[in-house]
Write a protein that holds these residues in place. Structure first.
Motif, PDB file in Angstrom:
ATOM      1  N   ILE A   1       0.675  -1.155  -0.184  1.00 14.13           N
ATOM      2  CA  ILE A   1      -0.258  -0.099   0.194  1.00 14.13           C
ATOM      3  C   ILE A   1       1.048   1.666  -0.124  1.00 14.13           C
ATOM      4  N   LEU A   2       1.520   1.123   1.465  1.00 18.28           N
ATOM      5  CA  LEU A   2       2.630   2.312   0.634  1.00 18.28           C
ATOM      6  C   LEU A   2       3.231   2.978   0.024  1.00 18.28           C
ATOM      7  N   MET A   3       4.226   2.008  -1.145  1.00 15.92           N
ATOM      8  CA  MET A   3       4.847   1.887  -1.926  1.00 15.92           C
ATOM      9  C   MET A   3       3.823   2.747  -3.486  1.00 15.92           C
ATOM     10  N   ARG A   4       2.349   1.683  -3.211  1.00 13.75           N
ATOM     11  CA  ARG A   4       1.612   2.390  -4.117  1.00 13.75           C
ATOM     12  C   ARG A   4       1.617   3.469  -4.146  1.00 13.75           C
ATOM     13  N   THR A   5       0.924   4.021  -2.975  1.00 16.98           N
ATOM     14  CA  THR A   5       0.215   5.273  -2.707  1.00 16.98           C
ATOM     15  C   THR A   5       1.617   6.374  -2.347  1.00 16.98           C
ATOM     16  N   LEU A   6       2.996   5.972  -1.598  1.00 12.32           N
ATOM     17  CA  LEU A   6       3.791   7.829  -2.047  1.00 12.32           C
ATOM     18  C   LEU A   6       4.063   7.176  -4.026  1.00 12.32           C
TER      19      LEU A   6
ATOM     20  N   TRP B   1       0.966  15.354   2.586  1.00 10.61           N
ATOM     21  CA  TRP B   1       1.894  14.752   3.683  1.00 10.61           C
ATOM     22  C   TRP B   1       3.305  15.528   3.284  1.00 10.61           C
ATOM     23  N   LYS B   2       3.133  16.052   2.079  1.00  5.30           N
ATOM     24  CA  LYS B   2       4.217  17.196   1.735  1.00  5.30           C
ATOM     25  C   LYS B   2       3.936  18.636   1.970  1.00  5.30           C
ATOM     26  N   GLN B   3       2.671  18.836   2.509  1.00  7.28           N
ATOM     27  CA  GLN B   3       1.906  20.298   2.235  1.00  7.28           C
ATOM     28  C   GLN B   3       2.720  20.885   4.068  1.00  7.28           C
ATOM     29  N   VAL B   4       3.391  20.077   5.259  1.00  4.15           N
ATOM     30  CA  VAL B   4       4.064  20.260   6.323  1.00  4.15           C
ATOM     31  C   VAL B   4       4.832  19.750   6.245  1.00  4.15           C
TER      32      VAL B   4
ATOM     33  N   LEU C   1      -1.236   8.294   7.670  1.00  4.34           N
ATOM     34  CA  LEU C   1      -2.536   8.839   7.259  1.00  4.34           C
ATOM     35  C   LEU C   1      -2.616  10.117   8.213  1.00  4.34           C
ATOM     36  N   PHE C   2      -1.518  10.376   9.545  1.00  5.26           N
ATOM     37  CA  PHE C   2      -1.939  11.476  10.128  1.00  5.26           C
ATOM     38  C   PHE C   2      -0.866  12.583   9.484  1.00  5.26           C
ATOM     39  N   LEU C   3      -0.547  12.413   8.860  1.00  4.97           N
ATOM     40  CA  LEU C   3       0.436  12.997   8.166  1.00  4.97           C
ATOM     41  C   LEU C   3      -0.174  13.640   7.472  1.00  4.97           C
ATOM     42  N   ASN C   4      -1.458  13.215   6.295  1.00  4.06           N
ATOM     43  CA  ASN C   4      -1.865  13.202   5.073  1.00  4.06           C
ATOM     44  C   ASN C   4      -3.213  14.388   5.612  1.00  4.06           C
ATOM     45  N   SER C   5      -3.610  13.787   7.103  1.00  9.32           N
ATOM     46  CA  SER C   5      -4.414  14.924   7.024  1.00  9.32           C
ATOM     47  C   SER C   5      -3.579  16.649   7.376  1.00  9.32           C
ATOM     48  N   GLU C   6      -1.971  16.745   6.954  1.00 12.26           N
ATOM     49  CA  GLU C   6      -1.683  17.729   7.699  1.00 12.26           C
ATOM     50  C   GLU C   6      -1.898  18.108   8.692  1.00 12.26           C
ATOM     51  N   ASP C   7      -1.439  16.889   9.356  1.00 10.25           N
ATOM     52  CA  ASP C   7      -0.962  17.346  11.323  1.00 10.25           C
ATOM     53  C   ASP C   7       0.067  17.345  11.613  1.00 10.25           C
TER      54      ASP C   7
ATOM     55  N   ILE D   1       9.409   8.671   8.139  1.00 10.64           N
ATOM     56  CA  ILE D   1       9.354   9.767   7.657  1.00 10.64           C
ATOM     57  C   ILE D   1      11.040  10.553   7.026  1.00 10.64           C
ATOM     58  N   ARG D   2      11.753  10.427   7.812  1.00  9.96           N
ATOM     59  CA  ARG D   2      12.287  10.814   7.228  1.00  9.96           C
ATOM     60  C   ARG D   2      13.600  10.581   5.821  1.00  9.96           C
ATOM     61  N   ARG D   3      12.655   9.166   5.690  1.00 14.07           N
ATOM     62  CA  ARG D   3      13.115   8.361   4.441  1.00 14.07           C
ATOM     63  C   ARG D   3      12.573   9.049   3.071  1.00 14.07           C
ATOM     64  N   ILE D   4      11.076   9.607   3.271  1.00  8.96           N
ATOM     65  CA  ILE D   4      10.349  10.438   2.678  1.00  8.96           C
ATOM     66  C   ILE D   4      10.487  11.490   2.608  1.00  8.96           C
ATOM     67  N   TYR D   5      10.317  12.160   2.860  1.00 12.07           N
ATOM     68  CA  TYR D   5      10.819  13.291   3.529  1.00 12.07           C
ATOM     69  C   TYR D   5      12.361  14.138   2.281  1.00 12.07           C
ATOM     70  N   THR D   6      12.915  12.788   2.408  1.00 15.65           N
ATOM     71  CA  THR D   6      14.423  12.642   1.815  1.00 15.65           C
ATOM     72  C   THR D   6      14.297  12.478   0.446  1.00 15.65           C
ATOM     73  N   ASN D   7      13.406  12.160  -0.123  1.00 13.28           N
ATOM     74  CA  ASN D   7      13.038  11.543  -1.291  1.00 13.28           C
ATOM     75  C   ASN D   7      12.180  12.158  -2.661  1.00 13.28           C
ATOM     76  N   VAL D   8      11.394  13.395  -1.792  1.00 12.73           N
ATOM     77  CA  VAL D   8      10.587  14.261  -2.167  1.00 12.73           C
ATOM     78  C   VAL D   8      11.560  15.813  -2.513  1.00 12.73           C
ATOM     79  N   LYS D   9      10.953  16.487  -3.642  1.00 12.87           N
ATOM     80  CA  LYS D   9      12.016  17.741  -4.234  1.00 12.87           C
ATOM     81  C   LYS D   9      11.227  18.753  -2.944  1.00 12.87           C
ATOM     82  N   ILE D  10      12.215  19.116  -1.897  1.00 12.87           N
ATOM     83  CA  ILE D  10      10.990  20.434  -1.592  1.00 12.87           C
ATOM     84  C   ILE D  10      11.707  21.593  -1.971  1.00 12.87           C
ATOM     85  N   ASP D  11      10.777  22.523  -1.955  1.00  7.74           N
ATOM     86  CA  ASP D  11      11.341  23.890  -2.309  1.00  7.74           C
ATOM     87  C   ASP D  11      11.608  24.721  -1.227  1.00  7.74           C
TER      88      ASP D  11
END
Length: 594
Positions: free
Chosen positions: A248-253, A279-282, A510-516, A584-594
């Motif tokens: 699920i996480l691989m497909r969703t991410l 989750w990117k918004q936070v 799920l918690f981060l996806n709700s922007e908390d 959390i460290r893994r997903i935010y390392t692999n995404v481009k943040i402005d």
């Protein structure tokens, strides 16, 4: 060389040999478990108490039993014996190795109405006593009830028949059979004379010494097919849950990464008009310093220490049969905890430094006193009740001083040293994203994304993986079964950790996806929520499965069960929090943040 100079070494050698022979002769007893012919065998009477309440125990002599003329003193040999309320008193029986005795008088006593009423109360409440012969435990009842009449008669057993088996110079089996019941009158104006007698029957056996504890192990109970099925079921749950989480996480991410990459290539106006969520918004707040950092750091450090302690203790219990020695597991656990205090100090200090904490003294003190303080508060309450009941479970003052000394001279210094090492060896905060100076407002979210629901729902699956094992553990620790299948416990512990980690990852996503962005404490409570369900099960077990009663047993049961659940909360909460942080460290390392 003179004759005198040559004689001195010879005299010293002879003296040394004499001393060694004397020590060997002194050790040829229950400590070495080897006996010479006609050597004395000591019968140690431990405690007496109601059968239904395993923890409500009293010294054997609190009932008006009399003892024989053989006077042998016993001191607490280990710290665990003192904490568990082991109170050994020599029965005073004249028992010789491999020599039978028939109908020998142990002692005589005269009972008045008060003593008779004590015996009547103990028989009515199914009191039984424990004794040891060559470290082999034996149990038997004080008396029995004849309920064939409208008014039941109460009888006191006055004769003990010791049935002992030996192989060579070692005792292999020990049993006792009580007989010769004497009626305890309900109304007595005068006195009642009682003669306590005993017999000894020795038989030779070919059973090896290594198997002498096998008869105490209930293999039909602990190795039942239901137990094996529960382990297999939990293992399949781990495979299914881990595979489901990964899929699920691989497909969703992957979908999230694709959407965010598209958004990054849009113009600013198009991006503002787009449906931004997730989750990117936070990213500017997810690595913000959590509230109450000192407490969280202490919890994480203590949880890592407890995890290491449990792994080492279970491995040691599997390798060495610790159930064959009185209170050995508790004694080993106390000293292992003291020696691993360096671990809690190091990881709490490292975690505190990672988020730029400043109040090092508070963090170190909370880490050093978190678990010992919790144990001390519960033990003080339970010990107060034990003293009021004059129970053998009351912890002696000298034992309290010994525990305090262990904390002052071992736990506290090692925690301080570990905190200094963790503070100096940890690097500066190194997060994949910058932390915004102003926290992002938390939007409204559906009920299933609220922290309370996520926390309570997160503990259901981990508890389901250990539900069956809980019955075996409770039946052992709150009953009279010797728990020896520590391999099962280790397997269940590993399964519980894996399931908790998987659930923590899903709940955090799920918690981060709700922007908390307040995931720190939420992930900790989500991982530790299994302890809440364990405590609920303890209430069910007390009410439905056990026959415990009385204020003493209730306080003992729920006091130490609650303490164990708090320990599980700290341990599982640490697992959930650290795995969530890694995720959390893994997903935010692999995404481009402005």
């Amino acid at each position: 060389m003179s004759f005198d100079s040559m004689r001195c070494p010879r005299i010293a050698l002879v003296a040394l040999l004499v001393i060694l022979c004397w020590i060997q002769a002194a050790w040829a007893d229950e400590h070495s478990h080897r006996y010479r012919d006609s050597e004395e065998v000591v019968v140690w009477m431990n405690t007496v108490g109601p059968y239904a309440n395993s923890q409500e125990t009293y010294e054997y002599t609190q009932l008006p039993f009399c003892l024989g003329s053989k006077d042998v003193e016993h001191y607490h040999e280990t710290l665990g014996e003192a904490l568990l309320g082991v109170e050994l008193i020599g029965l005073g029986a004249d028992i010789k190795f491999a020599q039978d005795r028939q109908n020998t008088t142990l002692c005589s006593t005269i009972l008045h109405s008060k003593e008779i009423n004590l015996f009547r109360y103990s028989v009515r409440n199914n009191y039984w006593y424990q004794m040891f012969i060559d470290d082999l435990p034996i149990w038997d009842y004080v008396g029995h009830i004849d309920d064939q009449k409208p008014t039941p008669d109460l009888y006191l057993y006055t004769h003990k028949t010791f049935q002992l088996s030996y192989n060579g110079d070692q005792i292999i089996h020990a049993e006792v059979a009580s007989s010769n019941p004497v009626l305890l009158p309900s109304h007595l104006d005068g006195t009642l004379s009682i003669d306590f007698t005993y017999s000894v029957e020795w038989t030779e056996t070919s059973d090896p010494y290594s198997t002498r504890f096998s008869r105490y192990l209930d293999s039909d109970f602990f190795e039942h097919k239901i137990h094996w099925f529960s382990i297999f079921n939990s293992f399949m749950m781990v495979i299914f849950l881990a595979g489901l989480v990964i899929l699920i996480l691989m497909r969703t991410l992957k979908h999230d990464y694709s959407r965010y990459n598209i958004e990054d290539n849009l113009l600013d106006l198009d991006r503002d008009l787009g449906d931004e969520y997730g989750w990117k918004q936070v990213h500017g707040d997810v690595f913000r310093r959590p509230a109450h950092l000192s407490i969280l750091s202490a919890l994480v450090g203590t949880g890592i220490q407890m995890g290491c302690l449990i792994l080492v203790l279970l491995t040691y219990a599997i390798v060495g049969d610790l159930y064959t020695e009185r209170a050995t597991l508790l004694t080993v656990g106390i000293f292992l905890y003291a020696l691993t205090a360096l671990i809690s100090g190091f990881f709490s200090g490292s975690y505190f430094a990672k988020y730029g904490g400043k109040n090092w003294t508070l963090t170190m003190l909370v880490t050093a006193g978190l678990w010992p303080g919790s144990v001390g508060i519960v033990s003080f309450l339970v010990n107060f009740v034990s003293i009021s009941y004059s129970s053998s479970k009351a912890i002696p003052f000298t034992t309290m001083l010994a525990i305090t000394a262990i904390w002052c001279f071992i736990v506290f210094p090692l925690t301080l040293l570990g905190a200094i090492m963790g503070r100096n060896w940890s690097s500066e905060p190194n997060f994949p994203c910058r932390v915004n100076p102003i926290p992002r407002p938390i939007p409204e979210k559906p009920w299933y994304a609220e922290p309370s629901f996520i926390i309570m729902a997160s503990g259901i699956l981990p508890f389901g993986s250990i539900f069956i094992e809980m019955y075996f553990i409770f039946s052992s620790f709150w009953g009279y079964k010797i728990y020896y299948v520590y391999g099962f416990m280790l397997g269940v512990f590993v399964i519980l950790g894996i399931v908790t980690a998987c659930v923590a990852v899903v709940s955090t996503y799920l918690f981060l996806n709700s922007e908390d962005h307040r995931w720190h404490w939420t992930s900790f409570f989500a991982g530790g929520s299994t302890a809440f369900y364990i405590f609920l099960y303890s209430i069910y077990y007390f009410q439905v499965k056990s026959k415990m009663y009385g204020a003493f047993q209730i306080i003992w049961y729920f006091g130490y069960t609650g303490l164990a659940c708090f320990g599980m909360f700290v341990l599982l909460g640490t697992i959930g929090h650290l795995v969530a942080e890694r995720f959390i460290r893994r997903i935010y390392t692999n995404v481009k943040i402005d």
